[in-house]
Motif scaffolding. Sequence first.
Motif, PDB file in Angstrom:
ATOM      1  N   SER A  83      -9.442   5.007   1.451  1.00  0.00           N
ATOM      2  CA  SER A  83      -9.055   3.700   1.987  1.00  0.00           C
ATOM      3  C   SER A  83      -9.506   3.550   3.426  1.00  0.00           C
ATOM      4  O   SER A  83      -9.992   2.488   3.836  1.00  0.00           O
ATOM      5  N   TYR A 105       0.831  -1.206   0.000  1.00  0.00           N
ATOM      6  CA  TYR A 105       0.000   0.000   0.000  1.00  0.00           C
ATOM      7  C   TYR A 105       0.870   1.263   0.000  1.00  0.00           C
ATOM      8  O   TYR A 105       0.610   2.215  -0.748  1.00  0.00           O
ATOM      9  N   LEU A 134     -10.501  -1.752  -2.368  1.00  0.00           N
ATOM     10  CA  LEU A 134      -9.323  -0.933  -2.080  1.00  0.00           C
ATOM     11  C   LEU A 134      -8.379  -0.886  -3.269  1.00  0.00           C
ATOM     12  O   LEU A 134      -7.726   0.132  -3.524  1.00  0.00           O
TER      13      LEU A 134
END
Length: 446
Positions: free
Chosen positions: A429, A348, A412
Amino acid sequence: MSNIRESFIPFRRTDIINLCLEDGKLQGKDVKLFQEFCDILTAFFHFRFHSTLETIKDNYTVFNPNSDVKTLQEPSLEQYETMEHEVIKGFKYILERANYIQLSDDIIQKSLQEKSLINLQTDVDFNDFDEFYCYYRGDIDEHITIKKFNFFKQERIIDILERVVLLIKFKGQGYFQAKAKKNKQYQDLNFTPGKMYLYFYKNIPKLDLDLLFPNIKTSMTWKDKLLFGVPAIGAAIPLILRAIPNILLIIVAILLVLRADSIVQSIEVDREKVRDIMPILVATLSLTMTLGGFAFKQYTKYKSKEIKFQKEVSDTLFFKNLANNASVFQALVDIAEEEECKEIILVYYHLITSQKKLTPEKLDQKIEQWMTEKLGIVLDFDIHGPLNNLEKIRGKIVYENNNEDEIKEVPLLSYDQEGNINILSLEDSKMVLDYVWDNAFAYNGC
């Protein structure tokens, strides 16, 4: 040592988060948003792995050799097989999530043939098992010093497995009862038939893996037998030579009783002593004590050697044991949860800070290079696991469209037509994770 690059990340989750923040690519409010994202992500996966652990515990109860609880009703044969399947499936799942590698049967067989630290002849009957799995993490070379003859030291390089996990499901009582009729060694077992044993060890020499099995049979190697037998034979010869006169007296006495006079005449023995019972008794007693004392001495030496071997094995297992049976699942779930979160956080972070579109392959290379530059480790990063996890996390976000609020359910992570990865912003998110967390229990109070 194995040439396989491992996926395990040898740093704590909090260290990885701090490393990302210290990288300097997140500024202002994004720093706090990233920390909050990591917190809620960790809580979510803790919840998921707790559910996995509870499923394993429920099914493992009937297989746990140390269980102190009872079941209200014994499971049927079909239920028993289903529960066994669920335990093994959960075992494999958490070990794969924890980035452990399954050990090949060839390495196990090699450990039975070769020795590293403990010089024992070993045998493991794999037919005793219904199920058998061995996983490891960390294959390293270690320099050690071995003492020879209490004064000579030898430097050796030993192939060490830093962590080893073993699952063994033994066959049932009937199998071992039938085996005990053929082999007395199986009358007193060190395990309970039909149960499932788990072991978690650290720093085990790869060639000593056989010592971890509870049904191992040990004996001296041919070298030890030679060192034991040659001195015994050497010590026995002079004893036998000294005992020859006594032996002859006894033989002649027996021959006289059997009236074998022709044979007696060929043996040079004082017949007066033979006719006198006392010398014969003294000779018999002397011979018995001499040979019996020698045999007892050699047997004592053998048992001392055997006890020393067993102590070496016990010390190895005692000081390197991390967990047994049910506690192994708890330890592995903690490791799996930590690994899963570290991987997702790295993926991420590099996606939201990248100035370019990234494919999975490019992202994988970027993370591996970053870890080498920052921490000096060579990593085979598991890119597909965290990408799949992020793609499966879906939640509802409120978008403003023409002054009206529009609610959309989005993942996501997604992909464009060129195979590049798209990731939601930090704020979006957080909203998705917050939605998922709020709806973890579908209970409306009705």
